[in-house]
Design a protein around this motif. Structure first.
Motif, short mmCIF file in Angstrom:
data_model
loop_
_atom_site.label_atom_id
_atom_site.label_comp_id
_atom_site.label_asym_id
_atom_site.label_seq_id
_atom_site.Cartn_x
_atom_site.Cartn_y
_atom_site.Cartn_z
N GLN A 45 0.84 -1.18 0.00
CA GLN A 45 0.00 0.00 0.00
C GLN A 45 0.88 1.23 0.00
O GLN A 45 1.84 1.32 0.74
CB GLN A 45 -0.88 0.03 1.24
N SER A 46 0.51 2.18 -0.82
CA SER A 46 1.25 3.43 -0.84
C SER A 46 0.27 4.58 -0.75
O SER A 46 -0.87 4.49 -1.19
CB SER A 46 2.07 3.56 -2.12
N ASN A 47 0.71 5.65 -0.15
CA ASN A 47 -0.09 6.87 -0.08
C ASN A 47 0.50 7.87 -1.03
O ASN A 47 1.71 8.07 -1.05
CB ASN A 47 -0.07 7.46 1.33
N THR A 48 -0.34 8.51 -1.80
CA THR A 48 0.08 9.60 -2.65
C THR A 48 -0.46 10.87 -2.03
O THR A 48 -1.66 11.02 -1.88
CB THR A 48 -0.47 9.44 -4.07
N ASP A 49 0.43 11.78 -1.64
CA ASP A 49 -0.01 13.04 -1.06
C ASP A 49 -0.65 13.86 -2.18
O ASP A 49 -0.02 14.18 -3.16
CB ASP A 49 1.19 13.77 -0.46
N ASP A 50 -1.90 14.16 -2.02
CA ASP A 50 -2.65 14.87 -3.04
C ASP A 50 -3.58 15.84 -2.33
O ASP A 50 -3.67 15.85 -1.11
CB ASP A 50 -3.44 13.88 -3.89
N ALA A 51 -4.29 16.64 -3.10
CA ALA A 51 -5.20 17.62 -2.51
C ALA A 51 -6.39 17.82 -3.43
O ALA A 51 -6.28 17.68 -4.65
CB ALA A 51 -4.48 18.95 -2.29
N ASN A 55 -17.62 22.07 3.33
CA ASN A 55 -18.28 22.98 2.41
C ASN A 55 -17.67 24.38 2.50
O ASN A 55 -17.41 24.88 3.59
CB ASN A 55 -19.76 23.03 2.78
N SER A 56 -17.47 24.99 1.32
CA SER A 56 -16.88 26.34 1.25
C SER A 56 -17.84 27.37 0.65
O SER A 56 -17.39 28.44 0.24
CB SER A 56 -15.59 26.29 0.42
N GLU A 57 -19.13 27.09 0.61
CA GLU A 57 -20.05 28.03 -0.04
C GLU A 57 -20.12 29.38 0.68
O GLU A 57 -20.53 30.37 0.07
CB GLU A 57 -21.45 27.43 -0.19
N ASP A 58 -19.68 29.44 1.94
CA ASP A 58 -19.65 30.72 2.65
C ASP A 58 -18.29 31.40 2.59
O ASP A 58 -18.07 32.42 3.25
CB ASP A 58 -20.07 30.53 4.11
N MET A 59 -17.37 30.86 1.77
CA MET A 59 -16.11 31.56 1.52
C MET A 59 -16.39 32.69 0.54
O MET A 59 -17.16 32.53 -0.40
CB MET A 59 -15.04 30.62 0.95
N THR A 60 -15.77 33.83 0.77
CA THR A 60 -16.00 34.99 -0.09
C THR A 60 -14.85 35.26 -1.05
O THR A 60 -15.00 36.07 -1.96
CB THR A 60 -16.25 36.24 0.78
N ASN A 61 -13.72 34.59 -0.85
CA ASN A 61 -12.57 34.78 -1.73
C ASN A 61 -11.63 33.60 -1.57
O ASN A 61 -11.54 32.99 -0.51
CB ASN A 61 -11.82 36.07 -1.38
N GLY A 62 -10.90 33.29 -2.64
CA GLY A 62 -9.81 32.33 -2.56
C GLY A 62 -10.20 30.88 -2.71
O GLY A 62 -11.33 30.53 -3.05
N THR A 63 -9.21 30.03 -2.44
CA THR A 63 -9.32 28.58 -2.57
C THR A 63 -8.58 27.95 -1.40
O THR A 63 -7.52 28.44 -1.00
CB THR A 63 -8.64 28.11 -3.88
N VAL A 64 -9.13 26.88 -0.85
CA VAL A 64 -8.40 26.09 0.13
C VAL A 64 -8.23 24.69 -0.42
O VAL A 64 -8.98 24.25 -1.29
CB VAL A 64 -9.11 26.03 1.51
N GLN A 65 -7.20 24.01 0.07
CA GLN A 65 -6.95 22.63 -0.35
C GLN A 65 -7.20 21.69 0.82
O GLN A 65 -6.78 21.96 1.94
CB GLN A 65 -5.52 22.46 -0.84
N ILE A 66 -7.88 20.58 0.52
CA ILE A 66 -8.15 19.53 1.47
C ILE A 66 -7.21 18.38 1.15
O ILE A 66 -7.22 17.87 0.02
CB ILE A 66 -9.62 19.06 1.37
N GLN A 67 -6.38 17.98 2.10
CA GLN A 67 -5.42 16.91 1.84
C GLN A 67 -6.15 15.59 1.65
O GLN A 67 -7.11 15.28 2.34
CB GLN A 67 -4.44 16.80 3.00
N SER A 68 -5.67 14.80 0.68
CA SER A 68 -6.27 13.49 0.42
C SER A 68 -5.16 12.48 0.18
O SER A 68 -4.04 12.82 -0.19
CB SER A 68 -7.20 13.55 -0.79
N TYR A 69 -5.50 11.23 0.41
CA TYR A 69 -4.62 10.10 0.12
C TYR A 69 -5.42 9.17 -0.76
O TYR A 69 -6.22 8.39 -0.28
CB TYR A 69 -4.17 9.40 1.40
N GLY A 70 -5.23 9.27 -2.05
CA GLY A 70 -6.12 8.64 -3.00
C GLY A 70 -5.86 7.21 -3.38
O GLY A 70 -6.63 6.64 -4.11
#
Length: 133
Positions: free
Chosen positions: A1-7, A101-116
């Motif tokens: 098993q390997s984890n790939t750091d992704d977002a 959920n980011s529908e109340d964000m007014t600007n920008g982008t955030v990244q959510i870390q994932s291991y796909g």
């Protein structure tokens, strides 16, 4: 098993403002009370404003529970930090989803870390770590 750091990106626009994990019959969380979920989140550009919330929804999108925690997106740093969202204890049933959920964000982008690459583990571990009541 390997984890790939992704977002996965969540935007302040309608491009994509929610990431959910669907739970189906037979998965380990079915029948358990969920009271917290946490995600590793970062803002690489430093431009996010507004707020992030978490939800538990039915598979058709109907809201079951909303987090009592609201994260001020402007406090999210450029490095991954674990943020925990608390819920009223909610018993998971088949076809419930846990979402950020980011529908109340007014600007920008955030990244959510994932291991796909760990498909054999319940996919929630791709995005969040649950704490059971």
């Amino acid at each position: 098993q390997s984890n790939t750091d992704d977002a996965e990106d969540l935007y302040s626009t309608t491009t994509r403002n929610e990431i959910c994990q669907l739970y189906e019959t037979g998965q380990v969380l079915i029948g358990e009370d969920v009271c917290k979920a946490s995600w590793f989140i970062r803002d690489t550009a430093g431009t996010a404003t507004g707020s992030l919330k978490a939800y538990i929804r039915q598979s058709d999108g109907t809201q079951v529970a909303i987090s009592t925690t609201v994260l001020d997106a402007s406090t999210v740093t450029g490095s991954y930090v674990e943020y925990t969202f608390e819920f009223p204890a909610t018993t998971m049933v088949a076809d419930y989803m846990i979402c950020i959920n980011s529908e109340d964000m007014t600007n920008g982008t955030v990244q959510i870390q994932s291991y796909g690459t760990q498909a054999c583990i319940p996919k929630l571990l791709n995005y969040a770590r649950l704490l059971l009541d």
